[in-house]
Motif scaffolding. Structure first.
Motif, mmCIF file in Angstrom:
data_model
loop_
_atom_site.group_PDB
_atom_site.id
_atom_site.type_symbol
_atom_site.label_atom_id
_atom_site.label_comp_id
_atom_site.label_asym_id
_atom_site.label_seq_id
_atom_site.Cartn_x
_atom_site.Cartn_y
_atom_site.Cartn_z
ATOM 1 N N ASN A 114 7.917 0.993 4.123
ATOM 2 C CA ASN A 114 7.829 0.305 5.414
ATOM 3 C C ASN A 114 7.416 1.259 6.528
ATOM 4 O O ASN A 114 6.627 0.896 7.403
ATOM 5 N N THR A 115 7.922 2.486 6.491
ATOM 6 C CA THR A 115 7.524 3.490 7.479
ATOM 7 C C THR A 115 6.035 3.787 7.361
ATOM 8 O O THR A 115 5.324 3.884 8.367
ATOM 9 N N PHE A 116 5.556 3.917 6.145
ATOM 10 C CA PHE A 116 4.129 4.138 5.910
ATOM 11 C C PHE A 116 3.316 3.005 6.539
ATOM 12 O O PHE A 116 2.331 3.255 7.234
ATOM 13 N N ALA A 117 3.742 1.769 6.329
ATOM 14 C CA ALA A 117 3.011 0.615 6.862
ATOM 15 C C ALA A 117 3.020 0.602 8.390
ATOM 16 O O ALA A 117 1.990 0.353 9.019
ATOM 17 N N VAL A 118 4.172 0.879 8.988
ATOM 18 C CA VAL A 118 4.266 0.896 10.452
ATOM 19 C C VAL A 118 3.348 1.971 11.029
ATOM 20 O O VAL A 118 2.625 1.737 11.994
ATOM 21 N N GLU A 119 3.367 3.150 10.439
ATOM 22 C CA GLU A 119 2.528 4.243 10.939
ATOM 23 C C GLU A 119 1.042 3.934 10.744
ATOM 24 O O GLU A 119 0.214 4.308 11.574
ATOM 25 N N MET B 61 0.825 -1.185 0.000
ATOM 26 C CA MET B 61 0.000 0.000 0.000
ATOM 27 C C MET B 61 0.876 1.259 0.000
ATOM 28 O O MET B 61 0.560 2.224 -0.679
ATOM 29 N N GLY B 62 1.946 1.228 0.774
ATOM 30 C CA GLY B 62 2.842 2.379 0.817
ATOM 31 C C GLY B 62 3.422 2.701 -0.541
ATOM 32 O O GLY B 62 3.512 3.857 -0.940
ATOM 33 N N HIS B 63 3.809 1.666 -1.267
ATOM 34 C CA HIS B 63 4.340 1.891 -2.617
ATOM 35 C C HIS B 63 3.264 2.491 -3.526
ATOM 36 O O HIS B 63 3.551 3.397 -4.304
ATOM 37 N N ALA B 64 2.054 1.979 -3.430
ATOM 38 C CA ALA B 64 0.973 2.459 -4.300
ATOM 39 C C ALA B 64 0.667 3.929 -4.052
ATOM 40 O O ALA B 64 0.360 4.669 -4.989
ATOM 41 N N ILE B 65 0.774 4.362 -2.813
ATOM 42 C CA ILE B 65 0.448 5.752 -2.484
ATOM 43 C C ILE B 65 1.655 6.673 -2.636
ATOM 44 O O ILE B 65 1.551 7.757 -3.198
ATOM 45 N N LEU B 66 2.814 6.237 -2.135
ATOM 46 C CA LEU B 66 3.991 7.104 -2.120
ATOM 47 C C LEU B 66 4.811 7.080 -3.397
ATOM 48 O O LEU B 66 5.505 8.043 -3.709
ATOM 49 N N HIS B 67 4.757 5.985 -4.128
ATOM 50 C CA HIS B 67 5.641 5.807 -5.279
ATOM 51 C C HIS B 67 4.866 5.398 -6.531
ATOM 52 O O HIS B 67 5.238 4.450 -7.218
ATOM 53 N N GLN C 68 17.146 0.992 -4.246
ATOM 54 C CA GLN C 68 15.735 1.002 -3.871
ATOM 55 C C GLN C 68 15.552 1.085 -2.357
ATOM 56 O O GLN C 68 14.438 1.107 -1.858
ATOM 57 N N GLU C 69 16.645 1.135 -1.606
ATOM 58 C CA GLU C 69 16.560 1.123 -0.150
ATOM 59 C C GLU C 69 15.710 2.270 0.391
ATOM 60 O O GLU C 69 14.868 2.063 1.256
ATOM 61 N N LYS C 70 15.906 3.471 -0.105
ATOM 62 C CA LYS C 70 15.128 4.625 0.367
ATOM 63 C C LYS C 70 13.638 4.401 0.106
ATOM 64 O O LYS C 70 12.796 4.682 0.963
ATOM 65 N N ILE C 71 13.310 3.880 -1.048
ATOM 66 C CA ILE C 71 11.920 3.619 -1.411
ATOM 67 C C ILE C 71 11.322 2.569 -0.474
ATOM 68 O O ILE C 71 10.185 2.707 -0.012
ATOM 69 N N GLU C 72 12.082 1.527 -0.179
ATOM 70 C CA GLU C 72 11.602 0.475 0.723
ATOM 71 C C GLU C 72 11.403 1.004 2.143
ATOM 72 O O GLU C 72 10.411 0.685 2.801
ATOM 73 N N VAL C 73 12.328 1.821 2.623
ATOM 74 C CA VAL C 73 12.202 2.395 3.965
ATOM 75 C C VAL C 73 10.963 3.284 4.041
ATOM 76 O O VAL C 73 10.210 3.234 5.015
ATOM 77 N N GLU C 74 10.728 4.085 3.009
ATOM 78 C CA GLU C 74 9.540 4.942 2.996
ATOM 79 C C GLU C 74 8.263 4.106 3.030
ATOM 80 O O GLU C 74 7.324 4.427 3.769
#
Length: 75
Positions: free
Chosen positions: A31-36, A1-7, A23-29
């Motif tokens: 994952n942060t979205f999912a945790v929040e 879901m984070g990828h769909a919204i943020l990227h 792709q590390e920055k994209i993955e962290v973003e």
């Protein structure tokens, strides 16, 4: 879901196969979205008077322990 919204405009498969872009920055973003999303501040504060750790709370909400360090409490 984070990828769909943020990227929305990022094709990580293409980047991985055809570029040296990390792709590390994209993955962290994402994952942060999912945790929040899964561990809101209010949900965490429901356990404030308990001895549960952040990892134990993560388990309750179905969040992987590997990403709990991404949680940013706002209170």
């Amino acid at each position: 879901m984070g990828h769909a919204i943020l990227h929305q405009d990022v094709n990580t498969s293409f980047l991985k196969a055809h570029t040296f872009f990390s792709q590390e920055k994209i993955e962290v973003e994402a994952n942060t979205f999912a945790v929040e999303l899964l561990m809101t501040d209010n949900a965490i504060y429901e356990f404030k008077d308990t001895s549960l750790t952040i990892n134990e709370m993560a388990e309750i909400y179905g969040v992987s322990r590997e990403v709990t360090h991404l949680k940013n409490l706002q209170y």
